[in-house]
Write a protein that holds these residues in place. Structure first.
Motif, mmCIF file in Angstrom:
data_model
loop_
_atom_site.group_PDB
_atom_site.id
_atom_site.type_symbol
_atom_site.label_atom_id
_atom_site.label_comp_id
_atom_site.label_asym_id
_atom_site.label_seq_id
_atom_site.Cartn_x
_atom_site.Cartn_y
_atom_site.Cartn_z
ATOM 1 N N CYS A 142 0.818 -1.216 0.000
ATOM 2 C CA CYS A 142 0.000 0.000 0.000
ATOM 3 C C CYS A 142 0.852 1.267 0.000
ATOM 4 O O CYS A 142 0.529 2.253 0.672
ATOM 5 N N GLY A 143 1.956 1.245 -0.705
ATOM 6 C CA GLY A 143 2.792 2.431 -0.776
ATOM 7 C C GLY A 143 3.731 2.591 0.393
ATOM 8 O O GLY A 143 4.566 3.497 0.401
ATOM 9 N N ASN A 144 3.644 1.723 1.395
ATOM 10 C CA ASN A 144 4.541 1.739 2.545
ATOM 11 C C ASN A 144 4.740 3.152 3.079
ATOM 12 O O ASN A 144 5.806 3.749 2.955
ATOM 13 N N LEU A 145 3.707 3.689 3.692
ATOM 14 C CA LEU A 145 3.727 5.061 4.193
ATOM 15 C C LEU A 145 4.392 5.093 5.557
ATOM 16 O O LEU A 145 3.788 4.801 6.590
ATOM 17 N N LEU A 146 5.663 5.438 5.577
ATOM 18 C CA LEU A 146 6.466 5.356 6.792
ATOM 19 C C LEU A 146 6.153 6.514 7.731
ATOM 20 O O LEU A 146 6.158 7.679 7.321
ATOM 21 N N GLY A 147 5.861 6.175 8.981
ATOM 22 C CA GLY A 147 5.579 7.209 9.965
ATOM 23 C C GLY A 147 5.208 6.584 11.290
ATOM 24 O O GLY A 147 5.362 5.376 11.497
ATOM 25 N N ILE A 148 4.717 7.421 12.195
ATOM 26 C CA ILE A 148 4.258 6.951 13.501
ATOM 27 C C ILE A 148 2.736 6.935 13.491
ATOM 28 O O ILE A 148 2.094 7.892 13.042
ATOM 29 N N ALA A 149 2.167 5.844 13.945
ATOM 30 C CA ALA A 149 0.708 5.707 13.978
ATOM 31 C C ALA A 149 0.294 5.108 15.312
ATOM 32 O O ALA A 149 1.090 4.460 16.001
ATOM 33 N N GLN A 150 -0.943 5.310 15.663
ATOM 34 C CA GLN A 150 -1.481 4.776 16.912
ATOM 35 C C GLN A 150 -2.924 4.353 16.687
ATOM 36 O O GLN A 150 -3.706 5.076 16.076
ATOM 37 N N GLU A 151 -3.268 3.151 17.141
ATOM 38 C CA GLU A 151 -4.621 2.616 17.002
ATOM 39 C C GLU A 151 -4.953 1.769 18.219
ATOM 40 O O GLU A 151 -4.058 1.255 18.905
ATOM 41 N N ASP A 152 -6.224 1.598 18.463
ATOM 42 C CA ASP A 152 -6.659 0.628 19.459
ATOM 43 C C ASP A 152 -6.450 -0.772 18.887
ATOM 44 O O ASP A 152 -6.616 -0.999 17.680
ATOM 45 N N ALA A 153 -6.087 -1.707 19.740
ATOM 46 C CA ALA A 153 -5.801 -3.064 19.271
ATOM 47 C C ALA A 153 -6.996 -3.704 18.583
ATOM 48 O O ALA A 153 -6.823 -4.593 17.740
ATOM 49 N N SER A 154 -8.191 -3.262 18.886
ATOM 50 C CA SER A 154 -9.374 -3.829 18.236
ATOM 51 C C SER A 154 -9.431 -3.487 16.749
ATOM 52 O O SER A 154 -10.211 -4.086 16.010
ATOM 53 N N SER A 155 -8.627 -2.522 16.287
ATOM 54 C CA SER A 155 -8.657 -2.090 14.888
ATOM 55 C C SER A 155 -7.941 -3.049 13.950
ATOM 56 O O SER A 155 -8.065 -2.918 12.731
ATOM 57 N N PHE A 156 -7.190 -3.985 14.500
ATOM 58 C CA PHE A 156 -6.297 -4.769 13.650
ATOM 59 C C PHE A 156 -6.964 -6.005 13.051
ATOM 60 O O PHE A 156 -6.482 -6.549 12.065
ATOM 61 N N TYR A 157 -8.053 -6.448 13.639
ATOM 62 C CA TYR A 157 -8.714 -7.640 13.121
ATOM 63 C C TYR A 157 -9.545 -7.288 11.897
ATOM 64 O O TYR A 157 -10.371 -6.374 11.929
ATOM 65 N N THR A 158 -9.343 -8.013 10.802
ATOM 66 C CA THR A 158 -10.127 -7.832 9.584
ATOM 67 C C THR A 158 -11.195 -8.908 9.538
ATOM 68 O O THR A 158 -10.886 -10.101 9.597
ATOM 69 N N ASN A 159 -12.438 -8.492 9.397
ATOM 70 C CA ASN A 159 -13.561 -9.419 9.505
ATOM 71 C C ASN A 159 -13.801 -10.149 8.183
ATOM 72 O O ASN A 159 -14.781 -9.907 7.489
ATOM 73 N N HIS A 160 -12.863 -11.040 7.822
ATOM 74 C CA HIS A 160 -13.097 -11.890 6.657
ATOM 75 C C HIS A 160 -14.210 -12.882 6.979
ATOM 76 O O HIS A 160 -14.325 -13.361 8.112
#
Length: 968
Positions: free
Chosen positions: A849-867
């Motif tokens: 996805c273009g490998n956008l290098l930087g600092i990011a912050q998310e809640d851990a619940s954001s990482f699951y993809t509902n396949h």
């Protein structure tokens, strides 16, 4: 009464239907919607249907149903999904044109309408925009007509059957008819009146049809507009006038054709969808009898050699396939649904759409004209199951339509019904003869019909790849899921332009290596791009209490092809995915590259410069912005320029990166000013491996454990288990599960399809079963040897300050493996995830996805993809560090000697693998963390055998892999 034997007769596909015509609004026609609640009864078979729905006195004994809508979504019959096999496969032994006799769900609809005396003096029609699989129409108990083809209008004149006052409209719809053999698409098998129904009140004299043909001369300096206008009940004193805008440009007697010319016309394209408006006025000597306004566009498409030229430029298709589908309504989608889909395409740099595999609602083409999307308009024709079994081409005497004359007129009717309705739309650049219907003379005749329209469109049909007897059927060489080497080989001896009508099969966690297909457009001019399969998961959301439970094809009627209907760039409930983000990056009209303080931009548009865009850049130091800027440029179509952004950087060991953005500087119909259409990130300096703590401090040796005490807590290692089992702080143990080696991922759909699960089986065992066979403590280094059923690895632990460093020495692996690293679990209170790396969640080495290098912050619940089929997901790439903290900032930071990968999910890889749908996943009190040296890409050429490209296979760490953990 209707003769039910017609249902299995391929030569009876319409009775008394009004000939197809363009869909437009005129002043002489009043349209009354009949959408809403109808009386309804259903029967297992049409032979069981009684006459209740034909008797106005019995309507109160009937149930009700909503129109438009599917029977199966309103309590009648079962949902069923199949791909190539027919719905009745294994249930009834029938061949074309026979239809199932055991069960053929039949819906009987009825409603009353009021007709006035004045209306009876006019012509009255009823129009069904779409009904699956047919329409059997009665008015006041009298049979009126019959029509097949689920996806084009069925229009009937009912004036003679009406009376003043109440009138009863009765409709029978059977799930199967002979036409069902021509509708074997890869979709949910649904039935009923699923598009709108209208009552049309027309003046006796009215504009019946308009065919606009905009034609350009060779250098596009002159545009000619030919207009063929059909008038109902025309007389000698009637004239037809043609206005473009407010200018009268032509006039003739009713029944004749009109023509006019425009100098230096503005051209229509997806980049600049300029539309003219033609107004047709029908009048007699005194009165305007009818009037209609139809948008049109000047654009030219033709082939020179093996190149498709659109308005003189080589066409590049960055397209997608799209089924009409909604997670609650099936194919009964609204105009708002359609418009939202097309806006989403534009916002993600998609410039073309194939109406897989049937004509869409009329408004779809209106929106494509206005927004700017190239369209492949596809005939409602697919006979996949009559010539292919389990992917093997096995045509026989029952393959249709082939060269069978009894099917010819039905096929041609489907083609003409589509073309006559849609003929005035500039967005349509291809007529498609259908999908996966083998070959033969019938399809060749269909292609000839499209050519006879002489309307400046190309003819598409993929099936000639399987049957070369009639190569003229298609103007292009169209393939599905051809691999890059196959396209390269074709280009050496090409006789036609090449497009991929389907590619990059986006089932589950997929859509890898898309950029490589897009890059092929530049190196192989015969290749014109293609259409990703597909836009949105065909997944139903049937449980309002659990909206995240989106269903694939399991759990409903059988036979089924399971989750093969979930191939979307969007989830069934229209949530975006990392797959779509990859598409936006790969399809960008402004690809970028950078080095040092310079940014290189290419304008991949064919017709527009960059003056309506703003280029913005940000310089980041260790992921934090330190300076930024923006500028304008008139970079022309097809041009490349390099821009200097800032002064050269000083020598430093700190990581500097640059993010460039292309933003809209003016609002469009599909996005606001400032909307980002392209992003790119690159390192501005060269930085070597990060130096992890070199000083080491002594462990505390116990009888059963070895520990290390630091200012913020204790690291504890179990000698019995051979595992690192605790990071003890004042808040308790940060580790909910001990640290172990990890060599497994929950298989993706592509992993299952290409056989990787069998190849990688030893690494599944290695992930599950581990034992410490030896440990050694010397010179403040704890060494453990971890044995698995597949390999041995040495783990070395050292400590310094508040940090422990793990060094893994792994063997050389004989094959690729899913991944290699460590995994553990952490209490759910440590739900804040912060990282320095690729800021896009759910990235893999072949989908960055273009490998956008930087600092990011998310809640851990954001990482699951509902396949729909739970699988590997949520990966982060190019990580410099990863932090897991609670709301007070306590937790851990993980750093790598070199960039690493990782994920934080509410489930382990084994729990994901064991579940067949989200509702089967457990409720855990922890998050599972994986820290990886790397993992194999997700792949994406197809989902039933295509391997992950060799360069994206992970084959183990090169030398020692070192990672450190710091208590915060």
């Amino acid at each position: 009464m209707f003769n039910l034997s017609y249902l299995s007769d391929p030569e009876v596909f319409q009775i008394n239907r009004v000939p197809a015509h363009a869909d437009f609004v005129s002043e002489a026609c009043k349209s009354i919607s009949l959408d809403g609640t109808w009386h309804f009864l259903s029967f297992f078979r049409p032979e069981e249907a009684d006459t209740t729905f034909l008797d106005p006195a019995k309507l109160d004994t009937m149930g009700t149903i909503e129109v438009p809508g599917h029977l199966q979504l309103q309590g009648h019959g079962l949902l069923q999904y199949t791909n190539t096999m027919y719905s009745w496969d294994g249930k009834e032994n029938i061949v074309p044109p026979q239809i199932p006799t055991h069960q053929n769900l039949t819906g009987c609809y009825a409603r009353t309408i009021q007709i006035s005396r004045s209306q009876l003096e006019k012509e009255i029609r009823i129009r069904f925009e779409g009904s699956e699989s047919n329409v059997i129409l009665y008015v006041n108990g009298i049979f009126v007509g019959y029509s097949e083809d689920s996806f084009t209008p069925s229009e009937f004149c009912i004036t003679n059957q009406l009376k003043e006052g109440d009138n009863l409209i009765s409709v029978m719809v059977t799930r199967f008819c002979s036409g069902s053999w021509l509708e074997d698409q890869d979709f949910w098998r649904l039935s009923g009146i699923f598009r709108s129904v209208h009552l049309l009140i027309l003046e006796k004299t009215h504009i019946e049809d308009v065919f606009l043909k905009p034609i350009l001369n060779q250098d596009f300096s002159l545009g000619a507009l030919l207009a063929k206008v059909q008038v109902a009940e025309a007389t000698a004193d009637q004239t037809v006038s043609l206005f473009v805008g407010d200018k009268l440009l032509a006039e003739c007697k009713a029944g004749d054709s009109l023509s006019c010319t425009l100098e230096n016309p503005l051209l229509w394209s997806a980049e600049n969808p300029f539309l003219y408006h033609a107004t047709i006025v029908l009048k007699d000597e005194k009165t305007i009898l009818d009037k209609t306004t139809i948008p049109f566009g000047f654009r030219d498409i033709h082939i020179e050699g093996t190149t498709i030229l659109l308005n003189g430029k080589r066409l590049l298709i960055h397209g997608v396939n799209r089924h009409e589908f909604h997670c609650k309504k099936g194919r009964a989608i609204s105009k708002e649904d359609i418009y939202a889909d097309l806006v989403e395409m534009k916002r993600n740099n998609i410039n073309a759409v194939r109406t897989s595999h049937y004509p869409n609602q009329s408004c779809f083409y209106d929106f494509c004209d206005v927004l700017g999307l190239y369209v492949v308009d596809e005939t409602n024709l697919e006979t996949h199951g009559t010539w292919m079994v389990f992917g093997r081409v096995v045509p026989d005497e029952h393959t249709i339509p082939n060269c069978k004359e009894e099917w010819k007129e039905a096929v041609l009717d489907r083609a003409s019904s589509m073309a006559m309705r849609d003929k005035n739309h500039p967005s349509i650049i291809f007529w498609s003869c259908g999908n996966e219907s083998y070959g033969g003379s019938v399809l060749d005749s269909e292609s000839d019909y499209f050519r006879s329209l002489n309307d400046n469109r190309l003819i598409h049909y993929e099936g000639i790849f399987h049957d070369r007897r009639y190569p003229r059927t298609s103007d292009v060489e169209s393939r599905m899921y051809a691999k890059i080497p196959e396209i390269q080989e074709y280009s050496k001896h090409a006789t036609k332009p090449f497009i991929l009508c389907e590619y990059s099969h986006s089932m589950g966690n997929s859509t890898g290596n898309l950029e490589e297909y897009v890059a092929l457009e530049q190196s192989h001019p015969v290749y014109h791009g293609g259409f990703i399969w597909d836009f949105v998961d065909q997944a139903f959301q049937l449980d309002d209490k659990n909206p995240d439970n989106l269903s694939g094809g399991f759990g409903f009627d059988m036979p089924t092809d399971g989750y093969f209907c979930t191939n979307g760039l969007l989830t069934g409930d229209r949530k975006t995915t990392a797959k779509m983000k990859e598409v936006k990056y790969a399809y960008s009209p402004f690809p970028m590259a950078g080095e040092g303080n310079k940014l290189t931009i290419t304008n991949r548009n064919l017709f527009i410069d960059a003056s309506s865009f703003l280029i913005a850049w940000t310089l980041l130091k260790e992921g934090v912005a330190v300076s930024s800027g923006s500028f304008k440029t008139d970079l022309g179509a097809g041009e490349t320029k390099t821009f200097t952004l800032f002064d050269p950087l000083p020598d430093t060991t700190e990581t500097y990166s640059v993010t460039g953005e292309i933003r809209l500087d003016v609002a469009t119909k599909w996005a606001e000013k400032g909307f980002v259409i392209a992003k790119h990130s690159f390192l501005a300096n060269t930085v070597g491996e990060v130096s992890l703590p070199q000083e080491i401090e002594p462990f505390i040796k116990g009888s059963c454990n070895i520990g290390y005490r630091c200012e913020k807590g204790v690291f504890l290692y179990s000698l019995f288990l051979g595992q690192w089992e605790a990071m003890l702080t004042n808040q308790g143990n940060l580790l909910s599960r001990p640290v172990k080696l990890e060599t497994w991922r929950a298989p993706t759909n592509n992993d299952k399809g290409n056989g990787n699960t069998l190849l990688w089986a030893p690494y599944k065992l290695a992930s599950l079963y581990q034992r410490c066979t030896k440990y050694h403590l010397a010179e403040n280094v704890l060494s453990t040897v971890i044995a698995t059923p597949s390999f041995e690895a040495e783990c070395r632990y050292t400590c310094h300050g508040n940090t422990t460093t793990l060094t893994v020495l792994a063997p050389s692996f004989p094959t690729s493996l899913p991944c290699f690293g460590i995994s553990f679990a952490i209490d759910k209170r440590y739900h804040n995830v912060k990282w320095f790396g690729n800021t896009v969640i759910d990235t893999y080495q072949d989908r960055l996805c273009g490998n956008l290098l930087g600092i990011a912050q998310e809640d851990a619940s954001s990482f699951y993809t509902n396949h729909n089929d739970p699988q590997e997901c949520g990966n982060l790439t190019d990580l410099r560090y990863l932090e897991l903290t609670d709301d007070q900032g306590h937790g851990m930071r993980i750093r790598g000697e070199k960039p690493f990968e990782g994920s934080v999910l509410p489930y382990s890889c084994h729990e994901l693998e064991n579940a067949t749908k989200k509702s089967e996943l457990p409720t855990n009190d922890c998050f599972y963390v994986r820290i990886l040296d790397g993992q194999t890409g997700v792949g994406g050429d197809d989902s039933w055998g295509a391997p992950v490209h060799d360069k994206y296979l992970y084959k183990g760490p090169e030398g020692p892999w070192r990672i450190s953990f710091e208590i915060l």
